[in-house]
Design a protein around this motif. Structure first.
Motif, PDB file in Angstrom:
ATOM      1  N   SER A 158       0.835  -1.204   0.000  1.00 37.56           N
ATOM      2  CA  SER A 158       0.000   0.000   0.000  1.00 37.56           C
ATOM      3  C   SER A 158       0.859   1.239   0.000  1.00 37.56           C
ATOM      4  CB  SER A 158      -0.925   0.000   1.221  1.00 37.56           C
ATOM      5  OG  SER A 158      -0.148   0.038   2.382  1.00 37.56           O
ATOM      6  N   ASP A 159       0.190   2.406  -0.091  1.00 41.51           N
ATOM      7  CA  ASP A 159       0.914   3.670  -0.064  1.00 41.51           C
ATOM      8  C   ASP A 159       1.279   4.028   1.370  1.00 41.51           C
ATOM      9  OD1 ASP A 159      -1.442   4.443   1.091  1.00 41.51           O
ATOM     10  OD2 ASP A 159      -2.161   5.570  -0.659  1.00 41.51           O
ATOM     11  N   ASP A 160       1.863   5.227   1.546  1.00 40.30           N
ATOM     12  CA  ASP A 160       2.341   5.626   2.871  1.00 40.30           C
ATOM     13  C   ASP A 160       1.220   5.669   3.894  1.00 40.30           C
ATOM     14  OD1 ASP A 160       4.858   5.835   1.885  1.00 40.30           O
ATOM     15  OD2 ASP A 160       4.803   8.014   1.606  1.00 40.30           O
ATOM     16  N   SER A 161       0.041   6.133   3.473  1.00 45.95           N
ATOM     17  CA  SER A 161      -1.072   6.228   4.411  1.00 45.95           C
ATOM     18  C   SER A 161      -1.484   4.861   4.910  1.00 45.95           C
ATOM     19  CB  SER A 161      -2.258   6.929   3.739  1.00 45.95           C
ATOM     20  OG  SER A 161      -3.358   6.985   4.607  1.00 45.95           O
ATOM     21  N   ASP A 162      -1.540   3.881   3.980  1.00 48.13           N
ATOM     22  CA  ASP A 162      -1.905   2.529   4.382  1.00 48.13           C
ATOM     23  C   ASP A 162      -0.846   1.919   5.293  1.00 48.13           C
ATOM     24  OD1 ASP A 162      -4.234   2.671   2.933  1.00 48.13           O
ATOM     25  OD2 ASP A 162      -3.394   1.719   1.149  1.00 48.13           O
ATOM     26  N   SER A 163       0.421   2.218   5.004  1.00 49.07           N
ATOM     27  CA  SER A 163       1.496   1.706   5.844  1.00 49.07           C
ATOM     28  C   SER A 163       1.406   2.288   7.254  1.00 49.07           C
ATOM     29  CB  SER A 163       2.851   2.058   5.230  1.00 49.07           C
ATOM     30  OG  SER A 163       2.996   1.452   3.966  1.00 49.07           O
ATOM     31  N   ALA A 164       1.110   3.590   7.331  1.00 55.35           N
ATOM     32  CA  ALA A 164       0.946   4.216   8.643  1.00 55.35           C
ATOM     33  C   ALA A 164      -0.210   3.590   9.394  1.00 55.35           C
ATOM     34  CB  ALA A 164       0.717   5.718   8.467  1.00 55.35           C
ATOM     35  N   ALA A 165      -1.326   3.352   8.684  1.00 54.29           N
ATOM     36  CA  ALA A 165      -2.491   2.741   9.321  1.00 54.29           C
ATOM     37  C   ALA A 165      -2.160   1.349   9.847  1.00 54.29           C
ATOM     38  CB  ALA A 165      -3.655   2.684   8.329  1.00 54.29           C
TER      39      ALA A 165
END
Length: 433
Positions: A65-72
């Motif tokens: 996933s993108d950065d947002s998904d990784s953070a989530a």
């Protein structure tokens, strides 16, 4: 308006029932979650087989996933780890519930750092009412970015604001309406003052806030709009016990020598009720012993510049500022500088800013052959300062960057904390000052 704003306060706050201090601001990597260990520990939440499968799917998808998904995903793992440590006293969230709430907060601009603090200080979660997710889009009606940012900051550091997520929507709406009636605020004023009102929503307006509001007015006289705003924007003053309020007023009355002087000071500085008598007594003494003020002058300094009441005027940092400004503006004494009109903003400005601008003006004097070049905008915004000395903001910023790493800056600012601007190390020689 009330319903929309109350939703916003809930969405922009977090629950925190613990007394644990927030951890460092940097991200701390989490260990991978071992779902099987939950079933082996009777004190922990027993993970179902279907839950393990869902977590495996989430873990696989997060890697691509993108950065947002990784953070989530990282926040999801942290949430599960925190919950495993305190399981048993509340209903646990499923992985989907956790992830949905985390993603909602991230998508609406709440930083990863803030969500991390929410999880750590509430020992899991983030916990919030289930209906909040559907209402989130409506919560931004009438709220500025500045207001949302202010609430986001509050929900990291203020337990009372965090606790709003544990209250029902009806409770928040009723309390917000009660505060609006108590303070006689228009909808526009409620919108503008909402970051401060949020600090008061854990209290019942009639049972708790009104007592203090009425007590303040009985001691200080009827509030005009400016007085009212000062107290609302100092919400701690409306949470202090009534006995403390009376004691502080009597103490200030004694120190200032009259009821009128005490009222004048406290109306301008509600934070003084939280600072206490000791701070005021120390500051009055410092003004006389360190800054050549008479007793009457010391009182006048604090009435004219009420924000100084919460400062440690005896600190070397403040003494350095007073000495530099006294010399810069050519005052006969520190007392004369402290009593000069509109000196307040310069007194609570950092020497990193003051020193850089003084040095910049010195250079302009030499270049322009204008020895009298000066400005009262020394501590104002960059735009105002540059307009006053007729230079571009780019030129001023470039000089400031060079000055911040000069020996003069190191000496002048030795009592200050680190500069609040990003210092870019110069590649060449020392700055031309």
């Amino acid at each position: 308006m009330i319903v929309a704003l109350s939703c916003a306060w809930q969405a922009s706050s977090r629950w925190d029932g613990s007394t644990q201090r927030p951890s460092g601001v940097g991200w701390r990597p989490s260990r991978p979650v071992d779902c099987n260990r939950f079933s082996k520990n009777r004190r922990s939440w027993p993970a179902r087989q279907s839950e393990q499968q869902r977590l495996a799917v989430i873990g696989e998808s997060a890697t691509s996933s993108d950065d947002s998904d990784s953070a989530a995903q990282r926040l999801l793992q942290l949430s599960q780890q925190c919950d495993s440590q305190v399981a048993g006293y509340r209903r646990q969230l499923t992985a989907e519930e956790r992830l949905a709430r985390i993603e909602m907060l991230l998508q609406q601009g709440v930083t990863e750092e803030t969500v991390q603090h929410m999880i750590e200080r509430s020992k899991g979660g983030p916990y919030m009412q289930d209906k909040l997710q559907q209402r989130w889009v409506q919560t931004h009606y009438g709220l500025s970015k500045k207001a949302v940012a202010s609430l986001a900051k509050s929900m990291v550091y203020n337990r009372g604001v965090c606790a709003l997520l544990t209250y029902s929507q009806d409770t928040i709406t009723a309390r917000l309406s009660g505060l609006q009636r108590l303070f006689e605020l228009s909808d526009a004023e409620v919108n503008k003052l909402n970051p401060y009102l949020a600090h008061l929503l854990e209290y019942d307006p009639e049972r708790h806030i009104r007592r203090r509001w009425d007590l303040y007015q009985s001691l200080l006289g009827e509030f005009d709009p400016a007085d009212k705003r000062r107290f609302i924007t100092s919400p701690v003053s409306l949470q202090i016990p009534g006995l403390t309020i009376r004691d502080v007023f009597r103490g200030v009355e004694q120190l200032m020598g009259s009821t009128a002087a005490a009222q004048d000071l406290l109306l301008r500085s509600p934070k003084s009720f939280g600072s206490g008598i000791e701070r005021l007594a120390t500051n009055l003494r410092s003004l006389q012993q360190l800054y050549c003020c008479s007793s009457q002058q010391a009182q006048k300094v604090l009435v004219r510049n009420p924000l100084l009441n919460a400062y440690m005027l005896e600190a070397p940092k403040f003494q350095c500022r007073v000495a530099a400004l006294t010399e810069w503006y050519g005052h006969a004494s520190p007392a004369a500088m402290l009593l000069a009109p509109n000196c307040g903003p310069r007194l609570w400005a950092s020497m990193w800013k003051l020193g850089a601008r003084m040095a910049f003006i010195r250079r302009l004097r030499l270049e322009r052959a204008e020895p009298d070049l000066n400005t009262s905008n020394l501590a104002n915004s960059t735009e105002q300062f540059c307009r006053a000395v007729e230079v571009s903001e780019e030129e001023c910023a470039a000089f400031e960057q060079r000055w911040l790493v000069s020996p003069e800056a190191a000496e002048l600012c030795r009592h200050e904390g680190p500069p609040r601007v990003t210092v870019i190390e110069p590649a060449g020689a020392e700055p031309e000052l």
